[in-house]
Motif scaffolding. Structure first.
Motif, mmCIF file in Angstrom:
data_model
loop_
_atom_site.group_PDB
_atom_site.id
_atom_site.type_symbol
_atom_site.label_atom_id
_atom_site.label_comp_id
_atom_site.label_asym_id
_atom_site.label_seq_id
_atom_site.Cartn_x
_atom_site.Cartn_y
_atom_site.Cartn_z
ATOM 1 N N THR A 12 6.787 -35.343 54.213
ATOM 2 C CA THR A 12 8.129 -35.120 54.719
ATOM 3 C C THR A 12 8.990 -36.573 54.716
ATOM 4 O O THR A 12 10.117 -36.587 54.551
ATOM 5 C CB THR A 12 8.372 -34.243 55.777
ATOM 6 O OG1 THR A 12 7.233 -33.155 55.663
ATOM 7 C CG2 THR A 12 9.624 -33.752 56.137
ATOM 8 N N ALA A 37 8.822 -21.342 53.555
ATOM 9 C CA ALA A 37 7.382 -22.417 53.485
ATOM 10 C C ALA A 37 8.046 -23.526 54.227
ATOM 11 O O ALA A 37 7.742 -24.610 53.783
ATOM 12 C CB ALA A 37 6.647 -22.493 52.336
ATOM 13 N N SER A 38 8.488 -23.488 55.494
ATOM 14 C CA SER A 38 9.275 -24.570 56.174
ATOM 15 C C SER A 38 8.006 -25.586 56.652
ATOM 16 O O SER A 38 8.441 -26.871 56.740
ATOM 17 C CB SER A 38 9.995 -24.488 57.387
ATOM 18 O OG SER A 38 11.142 -23.433 57.065
ATOM 19 N N GLY A 39 6.862 -25.175 56.630
ATOM 20 C CA GLY A 39 5.653 -26.133 57.147
ATOM 21 C C GLY A 39 5.876 -26.731 58.463
ATOM 22 O O GLY A 39 6.307 -25.780 59.350
ATOM 23 N N HIS A 43 12.077 -30.848 57.416
ATOM 24 C CA HIS A 43 13.155 -31.090 56.664
ATOM 25 C C HIS A 43 14.547 -30.318 57.493
ATOM 26 O O HIS A 43 15.493 -30.960 57.487
ATOM 27 C CB HIS A 43 13.048 -30.178 55.438
ATOM 28 C CG HIS A 43 12.049 -31.132 54.395
ATOM 29 N ND1 HIS A 43 11.044 -30.424 53.940
ATOM 30 C CD2 HIS A 43 12.100 -32.140 54.046
ATOM 31 C CE1 HIS A 43 10.360 -31.139 52.974
ATOM 32 N NE2 HIS A 43 11.155 -32.408 53.182
ATOM 33 N N ASN A 59 7.961 -19.148 57.880
ATOM 34 C CA ASN A 59 6.733 -19.719 57.452
ATOM 35 C C ASN A 59 5.654 -18.528 57.678
ATOM 36 O O ASN A 59 5.808 -17.433 58.212
ATOM 37 C CB ASN A 59 5.957 -20.842 58.614
ATOM 38 C CG ASN A 59 6.245 -22.232 58.216
ATOM 39 O OD1 ASN A 59 6.015 -22.621 57.199
ATOM 40 N ND2 ASN A 59 6.873 -23.140 59.361
ATOM 41 N N LEU A 60 4.433 -18.623 56.937
ATOM 42 C CA LEU A 60 3.503 -17.616 56.915
ATOM 43 C C LEU A 60 2.616 -17.697 57.907
ATOM 44 O O LEU A 60 2.167 -16.746 58.590
ATOM 45 C CB LEU A 60 2.767 -17.955 55.347
ATOM 46 C CG LEU A 60 1.778 -16.836 55.133
ATOM 47 C CD1 LEU A 60 2.227 -15.431 55.052
ATOM 48 C CD2 LEU A 60 1.271 -17.284 53.592
ATOM 49 N N LEU A 61 2.283 -19.118 58.349
ATOM 50 C CA LEU A 61 1.249 -19.176 59.392
ATOM 51 C C LEU A 61 1.728 -19.604 60.775
ATOM 52 O O LEU A 61 2.722 -20.253 61.017
ATOM 53 C CB LEU A 61 0.412 -20.645 59.066
ATOM 54 C CG LEU A 61 -0.159 -20.368 57.510
ATOM 55 C CD1 LEU A 61 -1.021 -21.888 57.127
ATOM 56 C CD2 LEU A 61 -0.956 -19.545 57.477
ATOM 57 N N ALA A 88 6.318 -15.131 51.048
ATOM 58 C CA ALA A 88 7.025 -15.047 49.697
ATOM 59 C C ALA A 88 6.886 -13.876 48.642
ATOM 60 O O ALA A 88 7.809 -13.635 48.226
ATOM 61 C CB ALA A 88 7.030 -16.405 48.990
ATOM 62 N N ALA A 111 10.017 -26.417 49.414
ATOM 63 C CA ALA A 111 9.624 -27.504 48.846
ATOM 64 C C ALA A 111 8.225 -27.467 48.867
ATOM 65 O O ALA A 111 7.412 -26.892 49.459
ATOM 66 C CB ALA A 111 9.958 -28.749 49.955
ATOM 67 N N ILE A 116 0.675 -25.534 45.298
ATOM 68 C CA ILE A 116 -0.334 -25.176 46.475
ATOM 69 C C ILE A 116 -0.462 -23.737 46.686
ATOM 70 O O ILE A 116 -0.623 -23.438 48.025
ATOM 71 C CB ILE A 116 -0.097 -26.309 47.641
ATOM 72 C CG1 ILE A 116 0.667 -27.630 47.200
ATOM 73 C CG2 ILE A 116 -1.242 -26.428 48.396
ATOM 74 C CD1 ILE A 116 0.772 -28.562 48.333
ATOM 75 N N ALA A 117 -0.428 -23.025 45.791
ATOM 76 C CA ALA A 117 -0.312 -21.576 45.777
ATOM 77 C C ALA A 117 -0.751 -20.951 44.532
ATOM 78 O O ALA A 117 -0.548 -21.401 43.589
ATOM 79 C CB ALA A 117 0.859 -20.956 46.520
ATOM 80 N N VAL A 121 2.731 -16.412 44.107
ATOM 81 C CA VAL A 121 3.609 -16.863 44.948
ATOM 82 C C VAL A 121 4.821 -17.334 44.309
ATOM 83 O O VAL A 121 6.124 -17.139 44.850
ATOM 84 C CB VAL A 121 3.067 -18.048 45.950
ATOM 85 C CG1 VAL A 121 3.884 -18.397 46.940
ATOM 86 C CG2 VAL A 121 1.889 -17.421 46.532
#
Ligand SMILES: C[S@@+](CC[C@H](N)C(=O)[O-])C[C@H]1O[C@@H](n2cnc3c(N)ncnc32)[C@H](O)[C@@H]1O
Length: 208
Positions: A12, A37-39, A43, A59-61, A88, A111, A116-117, A121
């Motif tokens: 990032t 998926a902001s992680g 951002h 986010n998922l996690l 998603a 982003a 990576i899925a 997704v």
């Protein structure tokens, strides 16, 4: 001992200025940007002082939700909204539920997720963006892409080998396949913005 749950993602720090320049030249002045998926949340933290929109992180996690919340607490910005849990692939996203207060969602930003899925997704992202965006709304999709089946740089081929070692269903997607998936959901690919390090921002527009 610290309670600071902020995650610092090195990627990032490297890509945020280029993403800023592409987005700020194209974002509308009103409504809400929904980030899928902001992680870490960096951002949103970096861009909320610059944009006029509300920024809705998701986010998922749980660990990543907590990182976004820690970034929000670190420096409060009125347009950086509380992070929602969002998969998603879900048929209904939380922003579609009754009572969601930040309509209209005029923009979707994602982003570094679809490679990576698993491919499902990307399908889920396109279905959801197609459901929630109104005519003229835009989806900005950042990451590496193949073109005509080919990698755009040797380093991307190497990166893909690493990805598929993690999970054989991961992989750098061909822009033609992503474009097709967008089209199926009313999203037309209108622009490809080259980014540093062999990445792109693909800009899709909802057209009804
Ligand atoms: C490499 S990280 C990118 C995070 C952030 N967007 C960035 O650029 O730093 C990939 C993210 O995709 C998320 N992800 C994977 N599958 C997902 C799904 N089905 N729904 C939502 N997020 C998903 C992961 O949890 C992870 O946060």
């Amino acid at each position: 001992m610290t309670n600071d749950r902020r995650i610092f993602a090195p990627a990032t720090a490297r890509n945020r200025e280029a993403i800023r320049d592409c987005l700020t030249a194209r974002l509308p002045d009103t409504g809400t940007l929904l980030e899928i998926a902001s992680g870490s949340g960096e951002h949103g933290h970096f861009l909320t002082p610059i944009v006029n929109l509300n920024w809705q992180p998701t986010n998922l996690l749980e660990e990543q939700i907590q990182s976004v919340e820690a970034w929000r607490a670190h420096e409060e910005r009125p347009n950086f909204l509380p992070c929602l849990k969002l998969d998603a692939m879900a048929d209904v996203w939380p922003v579609e539920e009754k009572g969601y207060a930040y309509h209209p969602i005029t923009t979707v930003f994602n982003a570094n997720m679809i490679h990576i899925a698993p491919w499902g997704v990307c399908e889920g992202l396109m279905r959801g963006a197609g459901r929630i965006l109104k005519d003229g709304g835009q989806l900005f999709l950042y990451g590496p892409f193949r073109m005509n089946g080919e990698h755009t740089a040797p380093s991307n081929a190497e990166f893909e080998r690493w990805l598929t070692d993690q999970n054989p269903d991961f992989g750098i997607r061909d822009i033609a396949d992503v474009e097709k998936e967008g089209k199926r959901n009313g999203l037309k690919l209108i622009e490809s913005c080259p980014m540093p390090a062999n990445n792109f921002i693909q800009v899709f527009q909802k057209q009804v």
